[in-house]
Design an enzyme around this catalytic site. Structure first.
Site, PDB file in Angstrom:
ATOM      1  N   GLY A  51      -8.316 -26.688  34.447  1.00 32.74           N
ATOM      2  CA  GLY A  51      -7.323 -25.870  33.755  1.00 32.74           C
ATOM      3  C   GLY A  51      -6.750 -26.560  32.536  1.00 32.74           C
ATOM      4  O   GLY A  51      -5.558 -26.419  32.231  1.00 32.74           O
ATOM      5  N   ALA A  52      -7.598 -27.269  31.800  1.00 34.78           N
ATOM      6  CA  ALA A  52      -7.126 -28.076  30.665  1.00 34.78           C
ATOM      7  C   ALA A  52      -7.004 -27.292  29.374  1.00 34.78           C
ATOM      8  O   ALA A  52      -6.633 -27.853  28.337  1.00 34.78           O
ATOM      9  CB  ALA A  52      -8.073 -29.267  30.448  1.00 34.78           C
ATOM     10  N   ASN A  53      -7.292 -26.000  29.392  1.00 34.37           N
ATOM     11  CA  ASN A  53      -7.306 -25.229  28.149  1.00 34.37           C
ATOM     12  C   ASN A  53      -5.940 -24.683  27.754  1.00 34.37           C
ATOM     13  O   ASN A  53      -5.741 -24.237  26.629  1.00 34.37           O
ATOM     14  CB  ASN A  53      -8.294 -24.063  28.279  1.00 34.37           C
ATOM     15  CG  ASN A  53      -7.977 -23.169  29.467  1.00 34.37           C
ATOM     16  OD1 ASN A  53      -7.793 -23.658  30.584  1.00 34.37           O
ATOM     17  ND2 ASN A  53      -7.908 -21.872  29.253  1.00 34.37           N
ATOM     18  N   GLY A  58      -1.306 -24.564  28.773  1.00 33.87           N
ATOM     19  CA  GLY A  58      -0.159 -25.003  29.548  1.00 33.87           C
ATOM     20  C   GLY A  58      -0.082 -26.501  29.762  1.00 33.87           C
ATOM     21  O   GLY A  58      -0.390 -27.305  28.878  1.00 33.87           O
ATOM     22  N   ILE A  59       0.327 -26.886  30.964  1.00 31.64           N
ATOM     23  CA  ILE A  59       0.484 -28.301  31.298  1.00 31.64           C
ATOM     24  C   ILE A  59      -0.852 -29.025  31.234  1.00 31.64           C
ATOM     25  O   ILE A  59      -0.925 -30.185  30.799  1.00 31.64           O
ATOM     26  CB  ILE A  59       1.115 -28.439  32.697  1.00 31.64           C
ATOM     27  CG1 ILE A  59       2.510 -27.815  32.721  1.00 31.64           C
ATOM     28  CG2 ILE A  59       1.208 -29.907  33.114  1.00 31.64           C
ATOM     29  CD1 ILE A  59       3.116 -27.687  34.106  1.00 31.64           C
ATOM     30  N   GLY A  60      -1.922 -28.350  31.641  1.00 29.13           N
ATOM     31  CA  GLY A  60      -3.247 -28.969  31.588  1.00 29.13           C
ATOM     32  C   GLY A  60      -3.641 -29.346  30.174  1.00 29.13           C
ATOM     33  O   GLY A  60      -4.204 -30.418  29.931  1.00 29.13           O
ATOM     34  N   SER A  82       4.101 -28.621  43.741  1.00 33.74           N
ATOM     35  CA  SER A  82       5.356 -28.035  43.282  1.00 33.74           C
ATOM     36  C   SER A  82       6.419 -28.249  44.352  1.00 33.74           C
ATOM     37  O   SER A  82       6.104 -28.396  45.547  1.00 33.74           O
ATOM     38  CB  SER A  82       5.185 -26.535  43.019  1.00 33.74           C
ATOM     39  OG  SER A  82       6.443 -25.902  42.840  1.00 33.74           O
ATOM     40  N   TYR A 121       1.712 -18.820  47.295  1.00 32.72           N
ATOM     41  CA  TYR A 121       1.871 -19.928  46.351  1.00 32.72           C
ATOM     42  C   TYR A 121       2.507 -21.130  47.044  1.00 32.72           C
ATOM     43  O   TYR A 121       2.040 -22.268  46.902  1.00 32.72           O
ATOM     44  CB  TYR A 121       2.724 -19.480  45.167  1.00 32.72           C
ATOM     45  CG  TYR A 121       2.960 -20.553  44.126  1.00 32.72           C
ATOM     46  CD1 TYR A 121       1.950 -20.914  43.242  1.00 32.72           C
ATOM     47  CD2 TYR A 121       4.193 -21.193  44.031  1.00 32.72           C
ATOM     48  CE1 TYR A 121       2.158 -21.903  42.284  1.00 32.72           C
ATOM     49  CE2 TYR A 121       4.414 -22.178  43.084  1.00 32.72           C
ATOM     50  CZ  TYR A 121       3.394 -22.529  42.215  1.00 32.72           C
ATOM     51  OH  TYR A 121       3.608 -23.508  41.271  1.00 32.72           O
TER      52      TYR A 121
END
Length: 410
Positions: free
Chosen positions: A128-130, A132-134, A258, A289
């Protein structure tokens, strides 16, 4: 415990053992026979660290061909990957989290955590590096010389992320590459692992399990499992175990969890697939979640125990409360709520700081199985510390993977 052979010096290593030093100067002890490693001397149980300047005439440099730091003696022209100061390493107290001084807090940014660090020769794989936090995690590491594998579903989004990094540091473009990964498909995870192994990657320094989903309506993956559970936990579980050969004592694994894990409702005993991947009538997106985030902490702590003898550090982290990311994109109510609280929450740079800290901080060498918030250790929930639940989750996850593999063979 196996007795050590007699020796004239307690500091002499037993047969089959050798000393190695990390780029940070911490001495690691590797058993070539059992292929295990540890941060303490096998005889004395004490730790060592390299200190001081290089001996006269020696220099340290990064070798682009071997992708590692080397040492060069300018007088004799000797070149070696062994730090010449290794023989003079000094003993230090065994690392303990209580001895770690807090250097950063909730206001710290990822770039502040990395200030002064040279990460050339290191490789990070970030799911998920594309965005937000990633993305901020990938960007921060790349700007400090780290090679980045962006493991994402969307090629155009990943390539856009690489373009944004290259606009700041053109040289970083060659250090960033996209390899497709769809965590909603175990078959896609296996293809990703094949792609990694065919890319001549021999070692991963930082495995950052960042990707996740939030507030999804009830959906199932192609593997027939509830999406939040598979994307946030099971596929990461499978990915990590499939890449095991690329990890060693220099590797750190960071699992994004989280504080929501404190509100999970998984049972202490008799955990089943139905608890993790419930039917539609028992599904609530927020609880799915919470449970997935508990799975992240449980997995990190069980993995830390199982790989302890390999010297691999595993941490789980809370990035921040209601950080403005694409995580809330699936439901208008959460998009509105995230927008309202945005002025009072962390920036993406601040949210990436704890991940970066756990991946790179020298003072965490030799530690594992810890949960971090605001760039410092904190206690995770009582439920997350239950060894029975940790083992049960591992067993259920393993059984699901075995079922998938059995179906593939048919």
């Amino acid at each position: 415990m196996m007795a050590m052979p007699d020796s004239d010096s307690e500091d002499e290593l037993p047969p089959g053992w050798e000393e190695r030093a990390t780029d940070d100067g911490v001495v690691c002890y590797v058993n070539q026979q059992s292929k295990t490693s540890q941060w303490t001397h096998p005889r004395t149980g004490r730790s060592k660290r390299i200190t001081g300047d290089l001996p006269l005439g020696w220099e340290k440099y990064y070798d682009e061909h071997s992708k590692r730091f080397m040492f060069h003696n300018k007088e004799t022209q000797q070149r070696t990957n062994v730090d010449p100061r290794l023989a003079f390493a000094v003993e230090e107290p065994t690392q303990n989290i209580a001895q770690v001084r807090q250097r950063f807090d909730s206001c710290s940014t990822a770039l502040q955590v990395l200030h002064g660090k040279d990460l050339h020769g290191r490789l990070a794989l970030i799911t998920g590096a594309n965005c937000g936090i990633g993305f901020e995690t990938a960007r921060s590491l790349a700007l400090h010389g780290c090679e980045i594998i962006l493991a994402c579903r969307n090629r155009s989004s990943a390539e856009s992320a690489i373009d944004r990094i290259a606009q700041e540091r053109p040289a970083a473009r060659s250090r960033c590459r996209f390899i497709p990964l769809d965590l909603a498909s175990l078959r896609a995870v296996q293809q990703f692992v094949r792609d990694i192994k065919e890319s001549n990657i021999s070692h991963i320094d930082y495995l950052i399990l960042n990707a996740g989903v939030f507030a999804l309506p009830y959906t199932k993956t192609v593997d027939g499992l509830e999406t939040t559970f598979q994307v946030s936990h099971l596929s990461h579980f499978h990915l990590t175990l499939q890449l095991e050969a690329l990890f060693d004592y220099k590797t750190r694994i960071v699992v994004l969890s989280s504080e929501s894990h404190r509100f999970a409702n998984l049972p202490l005993e008799n955990l089943s697939v139905n608890h993790l991947s419930p039917p539609p009538e028992k599904y609530w997106s927020m609880m799915a979640y919470n449970n997935a985030k508990l799975c992240n902490v449980l997995f990190a702590q069980e993995l830390a125990q199982r790989w302890k003898q390999r010297g691999i550090s595993v941490f789980s982290v809370h990035p921040g409360n209601m950080v403005s990311t694409d995580l809330s994109r699936n439901y208008w109510f959460y998009r509105l709520l995230f927008a309202i609280v945005r002025p009072f929450t962390k920036s993406l740079q601040q949210a990436a700081a704890t991940t970066i800290y756990c991946a790179t901080a020298n003072e965490l060498t030799g530690l594992s199985g810890l949960y971090f918030n605001n760039c410092f250790f904190c206690e995770s929930s009582k439920l997350s510390k239950c060894s029975t639940l940790q083992e049960n989750l591992w067993q259920v996850s393993e059984n699901l993977i075995q079922e998938f593999l059995a179906e593939q063979r048919q």
